[in-house]
Scaffold this motif. Sequence first.
Motif, short mmCIF file in Angstrom:
data_model
loop_
_atom_site.label_atom_id
_atom_site.label_comp_id
_atom_site.label_asym_id
_atom_site.label_seq_id
_atom_site.Cartn_x
_atom_site.Cartn_y
_atom_site.Cartn_z
N SER A 49 0.82 -1.22 0.00
CA SER A 49 0.00 0.00 0.00
C SER A 49 0.85 1.27 0.00
N GLY A 50 2.17 1.10 0.15
CA GLY A 50 3.07 2.25 0.21
C GLY A 50 3.38 2.71 1.61
N ALA A 51 2.75 2.09 2.62
CA ALA A 51 3.05 2.45 4.01
C ALA A 51 4.47 2.01 4.36
N MET A 52 5.18 2.86 5.10
CA MET A 52 6.58 2.57 5.42
C MET A 52 6.77 2.34 6.91
N ARG A 53 7.74 1.50 7.20
CA ARG A 53 8.06 1.16 8.58
C ARG A 53 9.57 1.26 8.77
N LEU A 54 9.98 1.91 9.87
CA LEU A 54 11.39 2.03 10.22
C LEU A 54 11.66 1.08 11.38
N VAL A 55 12.68 0.25 11.24
CA VAL A 55 13.04 -0.71 12.28
C VAL A 55 14.51 -0.57 12.60
N ALA A 106 4.01 6.63 9.06
CA ALA A 106 2.82 7.46 8.87
C ALA A 106 2.41 8.13 10.17
N GLU A 107 2.80 7.54 11.30
CA GLU A 107 2.46 8.09 12.61
C GLU A 107 3.55 9.01 13.16
N LEU A 111 10.16 11.62 12.00
CA LEU A 111 11.13 10.63 11.53
C LEU A 111 11.11 10.51 10.01
N THR A 112 9.91 10.62 9.43
CA THR A 112 9.78 10.51 7.98
C THR A 112 10.63 11.57 7.28
N ALA A 113 10.71 12.75 7.87
CA ALA A 113 11.43 13.86 7.26
C ALA A 113 12.90 13.54 7.01
N VAL A 114 13.50 12.71 7.83
CA VAL A 114 14.91 12.36 7.63
C VAL A 114 15.06 11.03 6.90
N VAL A 115 14.04 10.17 6.97
CA VAL A 115 14.09 8.89 6.28
C VAL A 115 13.98 9.07 4.76
N MET A 116 13.18 10.01 4.31
CA MET A 116 13.00 10.20 2.86
C MET A 116 14.30 10.56 2.15
N LEU A 145 16.42 7.92 19.19
CA LEU A 145 16.68 8.09 20.62
C LEU A 145 15.66 9.05 21.23
N ARG A 146 15.42 10.16 20.55
CA ARG A 146 14.41 11.11 21.03
C ARG A 146 13.04 10.44 21.10
N HIS A 147 12.72 9.72 20.04
CA HIS A 147 11.42 9.03 19.98
C HIS A 147 11.26 8.07 21.16
N ALA A 148 12.30 7.27 21.42
CA ALA A 148 12.23 6.30 22.51
C ALA A 148 12.08 7.00 23.85
#
Length: 271
Positions: A49-55, A106-107, A111-116, A145-148
């Motif tokens: 569907s185009g949804a992305m996940r960072l692991v 998507a949530e 994070l998306t801003a630097v992943v793209m 780290l900030r997110h965690a």
Amino acid sequence: MSVPYRVSFNGKLDRLSSLIDRLRVQVENARSKDTDPDMANLHVLTDTSGAMRLVFCPLDASLINKHADLHPRSDETALVAARITISGVGKQLINALPECISVQLAEEPYLTAVVMPLIEEVTLPRCGGQAAFQRLCEVVVIRLLRHAMEQGKADTGLLNGLAHPRIAAALVAIHEAPGEIWTLEKLADTAGMSRTQFAVTFKELVGATPMGYLSNWRLDIARAELEAGRQVKSVATLCGFSSPAAFSRAFSKRFGASPREARAEPVRSEL
């Protein structure tokens, strides 16, 4: 001696920079011919569907395969795969993370801003691509780290302590000024808490006593400084020990080698 508290751009206490400054981050593109793709511990995955996940799994290599979240699911494709190795005194930050972090991008637009841009460097390689890939992965780690910390991803440990506004003040003071003559009372005052309340809360959140944490932080810095070639006497002063002899006793007890031996040949980390 006044403690040089660091502040962020919004004028608030900067809880991470003094630790991040001491991190050493090595990044390998797991899609390159020189790196085993099975050893990647950071993935950006996309589904049909185009949804992305960072692991990200900040683990020893031997533990990577036990985490199913790290690998693409049946409907996912890996856009980015990297092997990130972190060392240095600031590695305490990484040790405080969960074994594996999985984030739906998507949530998390932050994070998306630097992943793209990271995806762009992989899919559209250009001059300077490896340098850009390295630096963008470093930024991704910092934002994770900030997110965690902000999402309370750690049950106990350093990140958990940094998430508490009062305990964070004491931790930052320790990180910024390891050579200060700290006492439990002085640290409690820095946190704006009573001595008993501070000691109990610190231990519950961080998993170590305040003075135990201080001692370990000083010794970790000392080891790094010695391995960089700094003189034993100056390291003892930098790290707040009353004398080189007191420093030598504490260092030998912790690492099983004298400071002079560590300066000549790096001691093995217990982490």
